[in-house]
Scaffold this motif. Sequence first.
Motif, PDB file in Angstrom:
ATOM      1  N   ALA A  34      -0.133 -36.530 -34.588  1.00  9.83           N
ATOM      2  CA  ALA A  34      -0.294 -37.481 -33.485  1.00  9.83           C
ATOM      3  C   ALA A  34      -0.995 -36.833 -32.295  1.00  9.83           C
ATOM      4  N   ASN A  35      -0.744 -35.552 -32.040  1.00  8.34           N
ATOM      5  CA  ASN A  35      -1.355 -34.873 -30.895  1.00  8.34           C
ATOM      6  C   ASN A  35      -2.784 -34.424 -31.174  1.00  8.34           C
ATOM      7  N   LEU A  36      -3.129 -34.253 -32.439  1.00  7.14           N
ATOM      8  CA  LEU A  36      -4.515 -33.927 -32.779  1.00  7.14           C
ATOM      9  C   LEU A  36      -5.387 -35.174 -32.821  1.00  7.14           C
ATOM     10  N   TRP A  37      -4.768 -36.329 -32.938  1.00 10.84           N
ATOM     11  CA  TRP A  37      -5.506 -37.555 -33.194  1.00 10.84           C
ATOM     12  C   TRP A  37      -6.560 -37.844 -32.123  1.00 10.84           C
ATOM     13  N   GLN A  38      -6.159 -37.880 -30.858  1.00 16.74           N
ATOM     14  CA  GLN A  38      -7.085 -38.307 -29.809  1.00 16.74           C
ATOM     15  C   GLN A  38      -8.289 -37.391 -29.650  1.00 16.74           C
ATOM     16  N   PRO A  39      -8.121 -36.058 -29.568  1.00 19.52           N
ATOM     17  CA  PRO A  39      -9.324 -35.216 -29.449  1.00 19.52           C
ATOM     18  C   PRO A  39     -10.256 -35.335 -30.646  1.00 19.52           C
ATOM     19  N   ALA A  59      -0.788 -42.244 -27.630  1.00 18.40           N
ATOM     20  CA  ALA A  59       0.019 -41.503 -26.655  1.00 18.40           C
ATOM     21  C   ALA A  59       1.475 -41.955 -26.706  1.00 18.40           C
ATOM     22  N   ASP A  60       1.699 -43.247 -26.830  1.00 22.41           N
ATOM     23  CA  ASP A  60       3.066 -43.764 -26.942  1.00 22.41           C
ATOM     24  C   ASP A  60       3.690 -43.373 -28.276  1.00 22.41           C
ATOM     25  N   LEU A  61       2.871 -43.324 -29.295  1.00 24.63           N
ATOM     26  CA  LEU A  61       3.349 -42.896 -30.606  1.00 24.63           C
ATOM     27  C   LEU A  61       3.855 -41.459 -30.548  1.00 24.63           C
ATOM     28  N   ALA A  62       3.080 -40.586 -29.900  1.00 23.02           N
ATOM     29  CA  ALA A  62       3.470 -39.180 -29.784  1.00 23.02           C
ATOM     30  C   ALA A  62       4.760 -39.031 -28.987  1.00 23.02           C
ATOM     31  N   LEU A  63       4.927 -39.835 -27.935  1.00 24.15           N
ATOM     32  CA  LEU A  63       6.153 -39.766 -27.132  1.00 24.15           C
ATOM     33  C   LEU A  63       7.376 -40.176 -27.943  1.00 24.15           C
ATOM     34  N   ALA A  64       7.231 -41.239 -28.719  1.00 21.82           N
ATOM     35  CA  ALA A  64       8.354 -41.705 -29.526  1.00 21.82           C
ATOM     36  C   ALA A  64       8.740 -40.682 -30.586  1.00 21.82           C
ATOM     37  N   ILE A  65       7.743 -40.063 -31.198  1.00 22.13           N
ATOM     38  CA  ILE A  65       8.017 -39.035 -32.203  1.00 22.13           C
ATOM     39  C   ILE A  65       8.661 -37.824 -31.543  1.00 22.13           C
ATOM     40  N   ASN A  66       8.232 -37.525 -30.316  1.00 19.65           N
ATOM     41  CA  ASN A  66       8.784 -36.371 -29.598  1.00 19.65           C
ATOM     42  C   ASN A  66      10.283 -36.519 -29.364  1.00 19.65           C
ATOM     43  N   ASP A  67      10.749 -37.725 -29.081  1.00 21.18           N
ATOM     44  CA  ASP A  67      12.178 -37.941 -28.875  1.00 21.18           C
ATOM     45  C   ASP A  67      12.975 -37.546 -30.116  1.00 21.18           C
ATOM     46  N   CYS A  68      12.489 -37.948 -31.269  1.00 22.47           N
ATOM     47  CA  CYS A  68      13.167 -37.588 -32.525  1.00 22.47           C
ATOM     48  C   CYS A  68      13.070 -36.089 -32.784  1.00 22.47           C
ATOM     49  N   ILE A  93      14.622 -36.705 -19.871  1.00 32.04           N
ATOM     50  CA  ILE A  93      13.925 -35.590 -20.502  1.00 32.04           C
ATOM     51  C   ILE A  93      12.438 -35.647 -20.148  1.00 32.04           C
ATOM     52  N   LEU A  94      11.895 -34.508 -19.728  1.00 27.02           N
ATOM     53  CA  LEU A  94      10.454 -34.421 -19.480  1.00 27.02           C
ATOM     54  C   LEU A  94       9.709 -34.440 -20.807  1.00 27.02           C
ATOM     55  N   ASN A  95       8.670 -35.258 -20.917  1.00 33.62           N
ATOM     56  CA  ASN A  95       7.857 -35.209 -22.118  1.00 33.62           C
ATOM     57  C   ASN A  95       6.831 -34.086 -21.970  1.00 33.62           C
ATOM     58  N   PRO A  96       6.155 -33.697 -23.045  1.00 32.40           N
ATOM     59  CA  PRO A  96       5.238 -32.559 -22.971  1.00 32.40           C
ATOM     60  C   PRO A  96       4.143 -32.712 -21.918  1.00 32.40           C
ATOM     61  N   SER A  97       3.589 -33.894 -21.775  1.00 27.67           N
ATOM     62  CA  SER A  97       2.521 -34.089 -20.782  1.00 27.67           C
ATOM     63  C   SER A  97       3.035 -33.824 -19.376  1.00 27.67           C
ATOM     64  N   GLN A  98       4.243 -34.299 -19.080  1.00 28.90           N
ATOM     65  CA  GLN A  98       4.813 -34.081 -17.748  1.00 28.90           C
ATOM     66  C   GLN A  98       5.087 -32.603 -17.501  1.00 28.90           C
ATOM     67  N   ALA A  99       5.657 -31.931 -18.500  1.00 23.73           N
ATOM     68  CA  ALA A  99       5.949 -30.505 -18.353  1.00 23.73           C
ATOM     69  C   ALA A  99       4.675 -29.702 -18.151  1.00 23.73           C
ATOM     70  N   ILE A 100       3.638 -30.036 -18.908  1.00 28.73           N
ATOM     71  CA  ILE A 100       2.358 -29.329 -18.780  1.00 28.73           C
ATOM     72  C   ILE A 100       1.763 -29.538 -17.391  1.00 28.73           C
ATOM     73  N   GLU A 101       1.847 -30.744 -16.871  1.00 35.20           N
ATOM     74  CA  GLU A 101       1.330 -31.021 -15.528  1.00 35.20           C
ATOM     75  C   GLU A 101       2.076 -30.215 -14.473  1.00 35.20           C
ATOM     76  N   HIS A 102       3.398 -30.101 -14.614  1.00 37.78           N
ATOM     77  CA  HIS A 102       4.193 -29.314 -13.668  1.00 37.78           C
ATOM     78  C   HIS A 102       3.755 -27.848 -13.674  1.00 37.78           C
TER      79      HIS A 102
END
Length: 592
Positions: free
Chosen positions: A126-131, A209-218, A304-313
């Motif tokens: 899911a994270n490789l998909w967009q690039p 992006a929403d797909l990756a977030l949902a998978i991240n929770d699991c 919980i911070l998602n990866p995008s939020q943590a990376i931005e911080h």
Amino acid sequence: MSSQSSTRYLWAADPQAAWIPADKLVENRYHVMSPQLWLDTKSTERPEALWPLPDRARPYAHLSRYRLHLPQLYGFCSLGRAGNSVEIPLLDNVPIDINGALLPALSEVWPAGTALQQIHWLWQIANLWQPLVDTGVGYSLLDGKNIRVQDWRIRLCELLPDAANPAGRSNVVGLAGLWQTLVPQAQPAVIEAIKPLMEQMQVGKIAVADLALAINDCLLSQAAALPLTVTIAGGTDPGHDRHNEDSYYPTIEELSQPLSKHLGIICDGVAGHEGGEVASQMAVQSLQLQMQVLLQDIGQETEILNPSQAIEHIQAVLRVVNNFISHQNDEQNRQSRRRMATTLVMAMQLPQQVRYEHGIGNSHEIYIAHVGDSRAYWITRNSCQLLTVDDDVAQREVQRGKSMPWQAAGRIDAGSLTQALGMKDSADLQPMVQRLMAIEDGVLLLCSDGLSDRRLVERSWSDYVPLILDGELPLDMAAAEWIEQARIDNGHDNTSLVLMHYNVTPPKVAEEQPIKPEIVNKPWWLQKIIQNFLLIEVIAGVLVLLVIGGYFLQNNPLKKRSQIAPTTVNSPASPVTNPSVNPANPVTIPNP
């Protein structure tokens, strides 16, 4: 297989290469191992290069930063077929094992995967998909045979253009089609997580992006069920130069700090810049303060911070540190090469508390930030993976599509940095931050180029990490020995490293073993004597029991008692008592 090995296996990225029979030698150089899998028999010689790059080869250049998952362009091979000449791209860093065999496809390892492994593989896709879609090669993630697995990591054989997609266009609907083939053999927790997502994917009603977030929770809830212990050690050495421009965290004195359980930092003052030593120290000290505040803020978050939020911080923290050093340069009117600057590689284990089926656990997330040419490696018992990509001229030229990697590496200015903390304003800084999931036992190595130069890490990791994972080599001793090896091999430069050992294996419960005579480690002749002595003891014991038994039968008190005439109750004589028992010293008879 990457170029870390002297044996170079390549992938011929053209369907026409699949028709070439095995064992054929192409262009008197490339030995065909199997369809599209070639061995370069003259790897010390430069391969053919084409300029400008053909359109089909450009995605490899633009996506070169994703080399953890994607192959790299190596060269071309002219193949004559039906009177025409076809230029076949040859790819390096492909998913091939040390024996020259393709790594298993995702569909092959999927049924045996745990819920954590399965959901982690899907999260990577899911994270490789967009690039990949943005570069016109999203179809690469829709061909099941193209997706390979190396332990925790998704890897691709080649980049497939969307023009080759029979559906005409790569989209989430197509991705749902591939995932649907995996559902029947998915673990129950994975099915529960992706089934509602699949329904939305099949009608194109969910963004990736929403797909990756949902998978991240699991993913986080599965990881939280694992234990996690972290051990850290580090060190530095000036090498043959008495001047050390490196700084690191945590030092021995700082290991008692709570922050040291989560954070590791390496900063290397840029050579040729005055004040490099000062810049590296400023960066480490400032990062400690900034990351301490960040951890406190995260601890107060209710979500919980998602990866995008943590990376931005984290990127925001790096820009603050960059501006701090840059401001000092401006205050001192330092220009050009006189500006203080430093590289950075930093790892932070983000201790987010995640709820899972049986309680609350650590999220197992490690965020790795990187600027310059200091590096991070993830090393397990069987492999050593470079996680970072150097910010230097060689990488810039490759990414722009102006050079092959081997060509760029041969430039005089190949190692010149394109960015470092303090070198320029934060508006132009592009720090790379990525997330690594600690879901297997491993060692995260952070190091300056004093250790990574001349491929020392790739050549020596197997001398240290397996012993660390087996508990046979203390982490601090491994750090000291590795630094000493760098002093011998790369003593021209300062060397600094931080080792972070992540253990997710539950402790084994020791089984109670019966106590046995300790004769295993004794000489054979002594073992024989002991065995004979024990045998004599047993025989003597049996004889003693026989003698005692015979005496007991002959002098049985109960038998004698039955032969004594009963005493009348009203006799004035003293009552008859059992002579074997002294009333003054009563005998306590144990229960049988």
